[in-house]
Motif scaffolding. Structure first.
Motif, PDB file in Angstrom:
ATOM      1  N   ALA A 152      28.850  42.583  35.893  1.00 42.98           N
ATOM      2  CA  ALA A 152      30.171  42.189  35.411  1.00 42.98           C
ATOM      3  C   ALA A 152      30.862  43.339  34.686  1.00 42.98           C
ATOM      4  O   ALA A 152      32.059  43.604  34.914  1.00 42.98           O
ATOM      5  N   ILE A 153      30.139  44.032  33.815  1.00 47.44           N
ATOM      6  CA  ILE A 153      30.743  45.125  33.055  1.00 47.44           C
ATOM      7  C   ILE A 153      31.142  46.263  33.973  1.00 47.44           C
ATOM      8  O   ILE A 153      32.249  46.819  33.867  1.00 47.44           O
ATOM      9  N   VAL A 154      30.251  46.634  34.892  1.00 47.70           N
ATOM     10  CA  VAL A 154      30.574  47.719  35.828  1.00 47.70           C
ATOM     11  C   VAL A 154      31.781  47.346  36.693  1.00 47.70           C
ATOM     12  O   VAL A 154      32.677  48.175  36.915  1.00 47.70           O
ATOM     13  N   ALA A 155      31.825  46.104  37.159  1.00 52.31           N
ATOM     14  CA  ALA A 155      32.953  45.665  37.986  1.00 52.31           C
ATOM     15  C   ALA A 155      34.261  45.681  37.203  1.00 52.31           C
ATOM     16  O   ALA A 155      35.310  46.096  37.725  1.00 52.31           O
ATOM     17  N   LEU A 156      34.213  45.239  35.948  1.00 53.59           N
ATOM     18  CA  LEU A 156      35.429  45.228  35.132  1.00 53.59           C
ATOM     19  C   LEU A 156      35.921  46.643  34.849  1.00 53.59           C
ATOM     20  O   LEU A 156      37.130  46.918  34.897  1.00 53.59           O
ATOM     21  N   VAL A 157      35.000  47.550  34.557  1.00 48.83           N
ATOM     22  CA  VAL A 157      35.396  48.939  34.310  1.00 48.83           C
ATOM     23  C   VAL A 157      36.018  49.545  35.566  1.00 48.83           C
ATOM     24  O   VAL A 157      37.051  50.229  35.501  1.00 48.83           O
ATOM     25  N   ALA A 158      35.401  49.286  36.713  1.00 49.68           N
ATOM     26  CA  ALA A 158      35.958  49.789  37.976  1.00 49.68           C
ATOM     27  C   ALA A 158      37.343  49.210  38.233  1.00 49.68           C
ATOM     28  O   ALA A 158      38.263  49.927  38.671  1.00 49.68           O
ATOM     29  N   ALA A 159      37.513  47.916  37.942  1.00 50.01           N
ATOM     30  CA  ALA A 159      38.820  47.289  38.123  1.00 50.01           C
ATOM     31  C   ALA A 159      39.852  47.904  37.185  1.00 50.01           C
ATOM     32  O   ALA A 159      41.028  48.053  37.552  1.00 50.01           O
ATOM     33  N   PHE A 161      40.055  50.987  36.239  1.00 50.26           N
ATOM     34  CA  PHE A 161      40.505  52.273  36.774  1.00 50.26           C
ATOM     35  C   PHE A 161      41.548  52.094  37.868  1.00 50.26           C
ATOM     36  O   PHE A 161      42.458  52.920  38.015  1.00 50.26           O
ATOM     37  N   THR A 162      41.429  51.014  38.625  1.00 48.79           N
ATOM     38  CA  THR A 162      42.354  50.814  39.755  1.00 48.79           C
ATOM     39  C   THR A 162      43.613  50.048  39.363  1.00 48.79           C
ATOM     40  O   THR A 162      44.687  50.310  39.896  1.00 48.79           O
ATOM     41  N   GLN A 171      42.551  45.326  28.607  1.00 50.15           N
ATOM     42  CA  GLN A 171      42.187  46.700  28.257  1.00 50.15           C
ATOM     43  C   GLN A 171      40.818  46.751  27.587  1.00 50.15           C
ATOM     44  O   GLN A 171      40.004  47.641  27.873  1.00 50.15           O
ATOM     45  N   ALA A 172      40.548  45.782  26.707  1.00 50.32           N
ATOM     46  CA  ALA A 172      39.248  45.740  26.048  1.00 50.32           C
ATOM     47  C   ALA A 172      38.141  45.417  27.043  1.00 50.32           C
ATOM     48  O   ALA A 172      37.056  46.011  27.011  1.00 50.32           O
ATOM     49  N   ALA A 173      38.410  44.474  27.950  1.00 42.21           N
ATOM     50  CA  ALA A 173      37.386  44.053  28.908  1.00 42.21           C
ATOM     51  C   ALA A 173      37.068  45.130  29.929  1.00 42.21           C
ATOM     52  O   ALA A 173      35.944  45.175  30.452  1.00 42.21           O
ATOM     53  N   THR A 174      38.030  45.998  30.229  1.00 47.64           N
ATOM     54  CA  THR A 174      37.829  47.009  31.260  1.00 47.64           C
ATOM     55  C   THR A 174      37.615  48.407  30.697  1.00 47.64           C
ATOM     56  O   THR A 174      37.518  49.374  31.458  1.00 47.64           O
ATOM     57  N   ASP A 175      37.520  48.535  29.400  1.00 47.30           N
ATOM     58  CA  ASP A 175      37.336  49.841  28.771  1.00 47.30           C
ATOM     59  C   ASP A 175      35.994  50.456  29.194  1.00 47.30           C
ATOM     60  O   ASP A 175      34.956  49.803  29.103  1.00 47.30           O
TER      61      ASP A 175
END
Length: 352
Positions: A152-159, A161-162, A171-175
């Motif tokens: 979940a964390i890796v997917a959110l971070v990747a999302a 960036f795109t 922003q906090a969830a995808t940082d």
């Protein structure tokens, strides 16, 4: 591994994690004191990454009883945080010229993701990340929480960036800094350590080089790459190292109080110096007074709250997990049930 040796190993791990908390808090305090005094200690911002790696490591250890862990964490984190926020908000209300923040009182009290212009306590953004991480793990099936949280964390971070989200929550969830939690969870599942003391030395040398070369790592979009791996290596080394860092252990006990109160304390020191006609305080005074205030708040407020949180419910032990434990060579020994309870109880202090 004999029960006596295992207990000593667990005590050393708990102590070194506590020492790392002290180092992380001190790094952040010195960084903020330096910036307010016209100096540079850019690398001190890495204390945040270090805190997050530690949190990922500790949370895995608490998965045997996540509900109790969350209850204890909330009982420890929130009341003290609320006290500091209320005090800071009162100061902003009485003397509005002391701060250019447009405070969001409700959002700050609830640790909602806020922009820097609306946070009453500047460091509260890190606690928001912590709470989001705790909530994610608690919402997942316990048996698969670690791999699912990692995905979940890796997917959110990747999302992130795109999509480049604009809302504070997204922003906090995808940082990318959330990847430090993933690193901590991975470290918690490493069975043994190789050259841990060398890892500590290498990580500290790396951070020293960043400071010496004046690399603006914390302002870089690749901040996680500058600070994250080295923070994980430092935690890895400390967890497995036979060394003890007793001075930092004591500071680690007060690290949360110090972390919460150091910026309001620095503002108070600046006001006091101006009132006395002494000009602006240098970094030494800012660090010294902040540390004293943080230590005092620990003994007056936080320590009694820790005692209360510890008594909320007895730790629920999963002793069967401790009956067979790998030693440093991969061999397996049995540990008596009573000894297992004692060891796990000591290890549970990581979460307090």
């Amino acid at each position: 591994m004999s029960p006596v040796i295992y207990r000593a190993v667990m005590q050393a791990r708990v102590a070194n994690i506590q020492a790392l908390r002290g180092l992380a808090a001190l790094a952040v305090v010195v960084c903020h004191a330096a910036s307010r005094s016209g100096l540079d200690f850019e690398v001190g911002n890495a204390g945040v990454e270090l805190f997050f790696v530690i949190s990922g490591f500790v949370m895995v250890k608490a998965l045997s009883n996540p509900d109790l862990f969350l209850l204890r964490r909330a009982a420890r984190i929130l009341p003290l945080y609320w006290i500091v926020v209320l005090t800071a908000f009162a100061a902003m209300t009485i003397a509005p010229g002391m701060s250019d923040v447009r405070p969001d009182f409700a959002g700050s009290m609830l640790l909602l993701p806020l922009s820097s212009d609306n946070r009453i306590l500047a460091v509260s953004w890190t606690l928001t990340h912590e709470m989001l991480f705790y909530a994610l793990l608690a919402s997942l099936p316990r048996e698969r929480a670690i791999p699912l949280a990692t995905l979940a964390i890796v997917a959110l971070v990747a999302a992130g960036f795109t999509a480049a989200p604009q809302s504070p929550l997204l922003q906090a969830a995808t940082d990318p800094i959330n990847l430090c939690f993933v690193a901590g969870m991975a470290l918690a599942n490493v069975p043994r350590g190789y050259a841990p003391t060398a890892c500590i030395i290498a990580a500290l040398a790396y951070f020293t080089a960043i400071q010496a070369l004046s690399i603006p790592a914390s302002e870089s979009p690749a901040r996680i790459l500058w600070f994250g791996p080295a923070a994980a290596i430092l935690v890895y080394g400390a967890v497995f190292s036979p060394l003890r860092f007793r001075a930092l252990e004591r500071l680690g006990e007060t690290s949360y109080s110090l972390y919460l109160v150091h910026i309001p304390a620095m503002k108070g020191v600046a006001v006091a110096f101006a009132w006395l006609g002494l000009g602006y305080p240098n970094a030494f005074w800012l660090v010294a007074v902040s540390t004293l205030v943080g230590t005092g708040m620990f003994y007056v407020l936080e320590h009694p709250m820790i005692q209360f949180a510890s008594n909320l419910a007895p730790p629920r032990i999963r002793v069967h997990q401790l009956h067979r434990l790998p030693d440093r060579h991969g061999a397996v020994d049995r540990i008596p049930q009573d000894e297992g309870r004692a060891v796990l109880y000591r290890e549970s202090s990581l979460s307090r």
